[in-house]
Scaffold this motif. Sequence first.
Motif, PDB file in Angstrom:
ATOM      1  N   ARG A   9      45.803  34.270  39.141  1.00 47.02           N
ATOM      2  CA  ARG A   9      46.013  32.877  38.719  1.00 47.02           C
ATOM      3  C   ARG A   9      45.083  31.939  39.478  1.00 47.02           C
ATOM      4  N   LEU A  10      44.904  32.192  40.777  1.00 50.02           N
ATOM      5  CA  LEU A  10      43.986  31.368  41.570  1.00 50.02           C
ATOM      6  C   LEU A  10      42.553  31.524  41.075  1.00 50.02           C
ATOM      7  N   LYS A  11      42.140  32.746  40.817  1.00 50.91           N
ATOM      8  CA  LYS A  11      40.780  32.975  40.315  1.00 50.91           C
ATOM      9  C   LYS A  11      40.565  32.232  38.999  1.00 50.91           C
ATOM     10  N   ALA A  12      41.537  32.267  38.119  1.00 56.09           N
ATOM     11  CA  ALA A  12      41.417  31.594  36.831  1.00 56.09           C
ATOM     12  C   ALA A  12      41.341  30.072  37.010  1.00 56.09           C
ATOM     13  N   ARG A  13      42.176  29.513  37.902  1.00 58.83           N
ATOM     14  CA  ARG A  13      42.153  28.063  38.123  1.00 58.83           C
ATOM     15  C   ARG A  13      40.847  27.624  38.765  1.00 58.83           C
ATOM     16  N   ILE A  14      40.370  28.381  39.738  1.00 52.04           N
ATOM     17  CA  ILE A  14      39.098  28.054  40.396  1.00 52.04           C
ATOM     18  C   ILE A  14      37.974  28.068  39.357  1.00 52.04           C
ATOM     19  N   ARG A  37      57.060  48.224  47.553  1.00 58.42           N
ATOM     20  CA  ARG A  37      55.739  47.727  47.956  1.00 58.42           C
ATOM     21  C   ARG A  37      54.900  47.395  46.725  1.00 58.42           C
ATOM     22  N   GLU A  38      54.994  48.229  45.696  1.00 58.91           N
ATOM     23  CA  GLU A  38      54.209  47.985  44.487  1.00 58.91           C
ATOM     24  C   GLU A  38      54.668  46.720  43.761  1.00 58.91           C
ATOM     25  N   GLN A  39      55.960  46.443  43.754  1.00 60.31           N
ATOM     26  CA  GLN A  39      56.455  45.206  43.132  1.00 60.31           C
ATOM     27  C   GLN A  39      55.957  43.977  43.898  1.00 60.31           C
ATOM     28  N   ILE A  40      55.956  44.075  45.215  1.00 60.50           N
ATOM     29  CA  ILE A  40      55.455  42.964  46.040  1.00 60.50           C
ATOM     30  C   ILE A  40      53.959  42.790  45.824  1.00 60.50           C
ATOM     31  N   MET A  41      53.213  43.902  45.810  1.00 61.03           N
ATOM     32  CA  MET A  41      51.767  43.822  45.564  1.00 61.03           C
ATOM     33  C   MET A  41      51.485  43.203  44.192  1.00 61.03           C
ATOM     34  N   ALA A  42      52.291  43.536  43.199  1.00 59.00           N
ATOM     35  CA  ALA A  42      52.100  42.966  41.858  1.00 59.00           C
ATOM     36  C   ALA A  42      52.256  41.447  41.895  1.00 59.00           C
ATOM     37  N   ALA A  43      53.201  40.952  42.679  1.00 60.77           N
ATOM     38  CA  ALA A  43      53.396  39.500  42.796  1.00 60.77           C
ATOM     39  C   ALA A  43      52.184  38.845  43.456  1.00 60.77           C
ATOM     40  N   TYR A  44      51.643  39.471  44.479  1.00 63.19           N
ATOM     41  CA  TYR A  44      50.446  38.940  45.144  1.00 63.19           C
ATOM     42  C   TYR A  44      49.227  39.017  44.226  1.00 63.19           C
ATOM     43  N   ARG A  45      49.117  40.088  43.472  1.00 69.50           N
ATOM     44  CA  ARG A  45      48.012  40.208  42.522  1.00 69.50           C
ATOM     45  C   ARG A  45      48.087  39.114  41.462  1.00 69.50           C
ATOM     46  N   TRP A  99      48.299  22.694  41.806  1.00 68.86           N
ATOM     47  CA  TRP A  99      48.204  23.917  41.020  1.00 68.86           C
ATOM     48  C   TRP A  99      49.437  24.759  41.356  1.00 68.86           C
ATOM     49  N   PRO A 100      50.530  24.593  40.658  1.00 68.01           N
ATOM     50  CA  PRO A 100      51.750  25.329  41.016  1.00 68.01           C
ATOM     51  C   PRO A 100      51.536  26.841  40.945  1.00 68.01           C
ATOM     52  N   MET A 101      51.927  27.496  42.001  1.00 69.15           N
ATOM     53  CA  MET A 101      51.816  28.954  42.088  1.00 69.15           C
ATOM     54  C   MET A 101      53.168  29.521  42.514  1.00 69.15           C
ATOM     55  N   PRO A 102      53.513  30.679  41.991  1.00 66.79           N
ATOM     56  CA  PRO A 102      54.726  31.327  42.486  1.00 66.79           C
ATOM     57  C   PRO A 102      54.515  31.756  43.944  1.00 66.79           C
ATOM     58  N   ASP A 103      55.578  31.786  44.701  1.00 68.66           N
ATOM     59  CA  ASP A 103      55.486  32.212  46.096  1.00 68.66           C
ATOM     60  C   ASP A 103      55.747  33.714  46.163  1.00 68.66           C
TER      61      ASP A 103
END
Length: 129
Positions: free
Chosen positions: A110-115, A97-105, A85-89
């Motif tokens: 994406r993980l929730k959708a794949r699961i 901080r908000e840009q980094i949080m957006a990447a983690y979100r 399941w390719p995911m961005p790192d």
Amino acid sequence: MAEMLARKALPTTTFVASAGVRGGERDPFVDAVLAEDGLSLGGRHPRTLDDLEDDYFDLIVTLSPEAHHTALELTRSLAVDVEYWPMPDPTDVGGTREQIMAAYREVRERLKARISSRFLAPEAKNGAD
């Protein structure tokens, strides 16, 4: 992150374990985005494949090319399915901080959708959110 999201979505009778190719430190951004979903890693810390107590799995899901290659090598002679399941790192994202949080979100969602699409029956998906 993937383990905690899977534990939330899947029945408690489903064994879920997470491990990485390399060891590392706990990521505070993972803690923050999980907390937004009411989840916590508790006292858990990142583990490697060698740290896992069990080595029998029906399915291994990998999220990076390196992890996928390693899983395929480890399971060459085993009857186990390996899915990529390719995911961005999100650790590669810089900025505020908000840009980094957006990447983690984005990874969390994406993980929730794949699961959900892989493991939950259509009627169970409605109650998973």
